[in-house]
Design an enzyme around this catalytic site. Sequence first.
Site, PDB file in Angstrom:
ATOM      1  N   ASN A 155      -6.505 -36.071  -0.989  1.00  0.00           N
ATOM      2  CA  ASN A 155      -5.925 -37.196  -1.721  1.00  0.00           C
ATOM      3  C   ASN A 155      -4.803 -37.778  -0.863  1.00  0.00           C
ATOM      4  O   ASN A 155      -3.700 -37.241  -0.832  1.00  0.00           O
ATOM      5  CB  ASN A 155      -5.396 -36.689  -3.078  1.00  0.00           C
ATOM      6  CG  ASN A 155      -4.749 -37.802  -3.883  1.00  0.00           C
ATOM      7  OD1 ASN A 155      -4.840 -38.977  -3.525  1.00  0.00           O
ATOM      8  ND2 ASN A 155      -4.098 -37.441  -4.984  1.00  0.00           N
TER       9      ASN A 155
ATOM     10  N   LYS B  10      -3.255 -40.481  -1.252  1.00  0.00           N
ATOM     11  CA  LYS B  10      -2.289 -41.271  -2.035  1.00  0.00           C
ATOM     12  C   LYS B  10      -2.018 -42.608  -1.318  1.00  0.00           C
ATOM     13  O   LYS B  10      -2.962 -43.178  -0.778  1.00  0.00           O
ATOM     14  CB  LYS B  10      -1.019 -40.455  -2.292  1.00  0.00           C
ATOM     15  CG  LYS B  10      -1.370 -39.072  -2.881  1.00  0.00           C
ATOM     16  CD  LYS B  10      -0.213 -38.313  -3.423  1.00  0.00           C
ATOM     17  CE  LYS B  10      -0.720 -36.968  -3.925  1.00  0.00           C
ATOM     18  NZ  LYS B  10       0.309 -36.184  -4.607  1.00  0.00           N
TER      19      LYS B  10
ATOM     20  N   HIS C  61      -4.841 -38.805 -12.382  1.00  0.00           N
ATOM     21  CA  HIS C  61      -3.840 -38.060 -11.613  1.00  0.00           C
ATOM     22  C   HIS C  61      -2.486 -38.255 -12.301  1.00  0.00           C
ATOM     23  O   HIS C  61      -2.208 -39.344 -12.803  1.00  0.00           O
ATOM     24  CB  HIS C  61      -3.800 -38.572 -10.172  1.00  0.00           C
ATOM     25  CG  HIS C  61      -2.987 -37.703  -9.273  1.00  0.00           C
ATOM     26  ND1 HIS C  61      -1.611 -37.720  -9.296  1.00  0.00           N
ATOM     27  CD2 HIS C  61      -3.343 -36.764  -8.365  1.00  0.00           C
ATOM     28  CE1 HIS C  61      -1.166 -36.821  -8.423  1.00  0.00           C
ATOM     29  NE2 HIS C  61      -2.192 -36.232  -7.850  1.00  0.00           N
TER      30      HIS C  61
ATOM     31  N   GLU D 283       0.346 -38.857 -11.269  1.00  0.00           N
ATOM     32  CA  GLU D 283       1.150 -39.985 -10.772  1.00  0.00           C
ATOM     33  C   GLU D 283       0.718 -41.298 -11.431  1.00  0.00           C
ATOM     34  O   GLU D 283       1.508 -42.233 -11.534  1.00  0.00           O
ATOM     35  CB  GLU D 283       1.046 -40.059  -9.238  1.00  0.00           C
ATOM     36  CG  GLU D 283       1.869 -38.955  -8.591  1.00  0.00           C
ATOM     37  CD  GLU D 283       1.346 -38.461  -7.253  1.00  0.00           C
ATOM     38  OE1 GLU D 283       0.530 -39.155  -6.621  1.00  0.00           O
ATOM     39  OE2 GLU D 283       1.754 -37.350  -6.839  1.00  0.00           O
TER      40      GLU D 283
ATOM     41  N   GLU E 186      -4.122 -29.599 -12.158  1.00  0.00           N
ATOM     42  CA  GLU E 186      -3.022 -30.010 -11.289  1.00  0.00           C
ATOM     43  C   GLU E 186      -1.720 -29.976 -12.082  1.00  0.00           C
ATOM     44  O   GLU E 186      -1.308 -31.012 -12.634  1.00  0.00           O
ATOM     45  CB  GLU E 186      -3.274 -31.428 -10.778  1.00  0.00           C
ATOM     46  CG  GLU E 186      -4.459 -31.553  -9.856  1.00  0.00           C
ATOM     47  CD  GLU E 186      -4.152 -32.476  -8.695  1.00  0.00           C
ATOM     48  OE1 GLU E 186      -4.452 -32.120  -7.567  1.00  0.00           O
ATOM     49  OE2 GLU E 186      -3.560 -33.551  -8.937  1.00  0.00           O
TER      50      GLU E 186
ATOM     51  N   GLY F 289       3.334 -31.602  -4.755  1.00  0.00           N
ATOM     52  CA  GLY F 289       4.284 -32.081  -3.751  1.00  0.00           C
ATOM     53  C   GLY F 289       5.627 -31.372  -3.769  1.00  0.00           C
ATOM     54  O   GLY F 289       6.598 -31.873  -3.210  1.00  0.00           O
TER      55      GLY F 289
ATOM     56  N   SER G 282       0.468 -28.271  -3.957  1.00  0.00           N
ATOM     57  CA  SER G 282       1.102 -27.524  -2.851  1.00  0.00           C
ATOM     58  C   SER G 282       0.184 -26.490  -2.213  1.00  0.00           C
ATOM     59  O   SER G 282       0.623 -25.399  -1.856  1.00  0.00           O
ATOM     60  CB  SER G 282       2.407 -26.871  -3.337  1.00  0.00           C
ATOM     61  OG  SER G 282       3.316 -27.855  -3.776  1.00  0.00           O
TER      62      SER G 282
HETATM   63  P1  PGA Z   1       0.068 -31.864  -2.956  1.00  0.00           P
HETATM   64  O1  PGA Z   1      -0.633 -32.934  -3.920  1.00  0.00           O
HETATM   65  O2  PGA Z   1      -1.004 -31.103  -2.245  1.00  0.00           O
HETATM   66  O3  PGA Z   1       0.909 -32.707  -2.026  1.00  0.00           O
HETATM   67  O4  PGA Z   1       0.904 -30.981  -3.822  1.00  0.00           O
HETATM   68  C1  PGA Z   1      -1.778 -32.594  -4.644  1.00  0.00           C
HETATM   69  C2  PGA Z   1      -2.201 -33.770  -5.492  1.00  0.00           C
HETATM   70  O5  PGA Z   1      -1.363 -34.551  -5.936  1.00  0.00           O
HETATM   71  O6  PGA Z   1      -3.396 -33.966  -5.723  1.00  0.00           O
END
Ligand code: PGA
Length: 249
Positions: free
Chosen positions: A8, A10, A93, A95, A165, A171, A211
Amino acid sequence: MRTLIIANWKCNPQTLAEAESLFGSIRKGVKNIKNVETVICPPFVYLFNLKKAIDNLKLGAQDCFWEKAGAFTGEISPTMLKDLGCRYVILSHSEREKYFSETDEMTNKKIKAAILAKLDPIFCIGETEKEKERGETQNVLKKQIEKGLKGISEKEMENIILAYEPVWAIGTGNPCQPKDVRKITFLIRKIVSKIYSNKTSNNLKILYGGSVNSENVKDYLVKNSVNGFIIGGASLNSKEFIKIIKEIN
Ligand code: PGA
């Protein structure tokens, strides 16, 4: 069953040249990988060019709209994504909820639209830190699953992938521990088996995201746990991302 790895990206990288370079490095790095299916989900604007270089990689999108076409300024339909070579689409997601106020009802419409366009939805669920502290994880996941899958048939479930998630792990460098992820996959299957048959619940693919890196990825692939991962930050560094894939090949 091959392990599914979803990159992903983003809102990264900032230029097409960088996107092509990252894509090319990953493609080269996973050339001889047999046991992992690698899917790159770049920003929409790069899909057209990356499709031409796809080779052993697959493409996905990070979101889609629920209507097929019409007066919806700024939106991208599932049919357009299919036409650009996407096989998957990440939906709901956290976000999207945090910055764009997406609701479970919107997710439900998007999942249905994606299935109609023959895209495989990757339906993200997960609790926030506050919800976890209050002991609400189970209820939150149940509500997200029930509302997100409302009206989806048993047959349509064959193409849906669930992704756990937890918002607090995305993140942050603070991943959910493998033993807890395993417990959550049991819980998800239990919730799904109350709506659908045991067969559908057992066959459901479940991913973990939050992460994940080359150091911890292997710890999650224990019996009766997840079938793959969504990788955010670590998918923007080709060396690290290829290392993750090789770890689990
Ligand atoms: P990350 O993000 O690996 O940076 O924690 C995962 C995601 O948002 O799908």
